[in-house]
Design a protein around this motif. Structure first.
Motif, PDB file in Angstrom:
ATOM      1  N   HIS A 207       0.833   4.030  -3.050  1.00  0.00           N
ATOM      2  CA  HIS A 207       0.397   5.423  -2.908  1.00  0.00           C
ATOM      3  C   HIS A 207       1.532   6.397  -3.165  1.00  0.00           C
ATOM      4  CE1 HIS A 207      -3.759   4.660  -1.903  1.00  0.00           C
ATOM      5  NE2 HIS A 207      -3.342   3.637  -1.193  1.00  0.00           N
ATOM      6  N   SER A 208       2.761   6.036  -2.787  1.00  0.00           N
ATOM      7  CA  SER A 208       3.911   6.886  -3.108  1.00  0.00           C
ATOM      8  C   SER A 208       4.099   6.969  -4.616  1.00  0.00           C
ATOM      9  CB  SER A 208       5.186   6.343  -2.462  1.00  0.00           C
ATOM     10  OG  SER A 208       5.116   6.455  -1.076  1.00  0.00           O
ATOM     11  N   TRP A 209       3.993   5.817  -5.285  1.00  0.00           N
ATOM     12  CA  TRP A 209       4.099   5.791  -6.746  1.00  0.00           C
ATOM     13  C   TRP A 209       3.005   6.633  -7.369  1.00  0.00           C
ATOM     14  CZ3 TRP A 209       0.180   3.451  -9.738  1.00  0.00           C
ATOM     15  CH2 TRP A 209       0.416   3.472 -11.116  1.00  0.00           C
ATOM     16  N   LEU A 210       1.783   6.482  -6.894  1.00  0.00           N
ATOM     17  CA  LEU A 210       0.657   7.217  -7.454  1.00  0.00           C
ATOM     18  C   LEU A 210       0.817   8.712  -7.229  1.00  0.00           C
ATOM     19  CD1 LEU A 210      -1.997   6.785  -8.935  1.00  0.00           C
ATOM     20  CD2 LEU A 210      -3.122   6.587  -6.723  1.00  0.00           C
ATOM     21  N   ASP A 211       1.246   9.104  -6.045  1.00  0.00           N
ATOM     22  CA  ASP A 211       1.445  10.528  -5.746  1.00  0.00           C
ATOM     23  C   ASP A 211       2.563  11.129  -6.587  1.00  0.00           C
ATOM     24  OD1 ASP A 211      -0.583  10.438  -3.898  1.00  0.00           O
ATOM     25  OD2 ASP A 211       0.751  10.258  -2.167  1.00  0.00           O
ATOM     26  N   GLY A 212       3.528  10.316  -7.010  1.00  0.00           N
ATOM     27  CA  GLY A 212       4.647  10.804  -7.794  1.00  0.00           C
ATOM     28  C   GLY A 212       4.427  10.770  -9.287  1.00  0.00           C
ATOM     29  N   THR A 213       3.264  10.251  -9.730  1.00  0.00           N
ATOM     30  CA  THR A 213       2.972  10.174 -11.151  1.00  0.00           C
ATOM     31  C   THR A 213       2.629  11.563 -11.671  1.00  0.00           C
ATOM     32  OG1 THR A 213       2.124   7.936 -10.893  1.00  0.00           O
ATOM     33  CG2 THR A 213       1.473   9.091 -12.891  1.00  0.00           C
TER      34      THR A 213
ATOM     35  N   ALA B 144      -1.189  10.586 -15.656  1.00  0.00           N
ATOM     36  CA  ALA B 144      -2.357  10.080 -14.919  1.00  0.00           C
ATOM     37  C   ALA B 144      -3.622  10.142 -15.744  1.00  0.00           C
ATOM     38  CB  ALA B 144      -2.536  10.874 -13.625  1.00  0.00           C
TER      39      ALA B 144
ATOM     40  N   LYS C 127       0.810  -1.215   0.000  1.00  0.00           N
ATOM     41  CA  LYS C 127       0.000   0.000   0.000  1.00  0.00           C
ATOM     42  C   LYS C 127       0.847   1.269   0.000  1.00  0.00           C
ATOM     43  CE  LYS C 127      -4.252  -1.513   2.221  1.00  0.00           C
ATOM     44  NZ  LYS C 127      -5.159  -1.264   3.345  1.00  0.00           N
ATOM     45  N   ARG C 128       1.848   1.336   0.858  1.00  0.00           N
ATOM     46  CA  ARG C 128       2.660   2.554   0.945  1.00  0.00           C
ATOM     47  C   ARG C 128       3.385   2.837  -0.373  1.00  0.00           C
ATOM     48  NH1 ARG C 128       5.426   1.994   6.883  1.00  0.00           N
ATOM     49  NH2 ARG C 128       3.497   2.124   8.069  1.00  0.00           N
TER      50      ARG C 128
ATOM     51  N   GLU D 205       0.930  14.537 -13.689  1.00  0.00           N
ATOM     52  CA  GLU D 205      -0.470  14.647 -14.104  1.00  0.00           C
ATOM     53  C   GLU D 205      -0.670  14.235 -15.552  1.00  0.00           C
ATOM     54  OE1 GLU D 205      -2.865  18.037 -12.993  1.00  0.00           O
ATOM     55  OE2 GLU D 205      -1.370  18.538 -11.478  1.00  0.00           O
TER      56      GLU D 205
END
Length: 78
Positions: A66-72, A77, A62-63, A74
């Motif tokens: 979410h770190s990967w997703l937050d760093g993608t 995305a 999970k961590r 825009e």
């Protein structure tokens, strides 16, 4: 004759909001990302989505997810 149907073995995974679990399944991640199951597995296999192979299954911490997703960026995305 009584027919008993057990749903416990085939029940869907618990809600992804369960904080006690440290990982997502690929299907849960697909749902979170609005992707098909096949697309999510392809992204896991090619390393785009951070995942760990455990025997015959993939798990997504999970961590790291979410770190990967937050760093993608825009632009990626959408």
């Amino acid at each position: 004759m009584h027919h008993l149907i057990s749903t416990s073995r085939h029940a869907p995974a618990e809600s992804t909001s369960d904080e006690r679990r440290a990982v997502y399944t690929v299907i849960e991640a697909a749902h979170l990302l609005s992707l098909s199951r096949g697309s999510a597995y392809a992204l896991v296999r090619n390393g785009t989505i951070p995942a760990i192979r455990m025997g015959n299954r993939w798990v997504i911490p999970k961590r790291r997810f979410h770190s990967w997703l937050d760093g993608t960026p825009e632009s990626e995305a959408n």
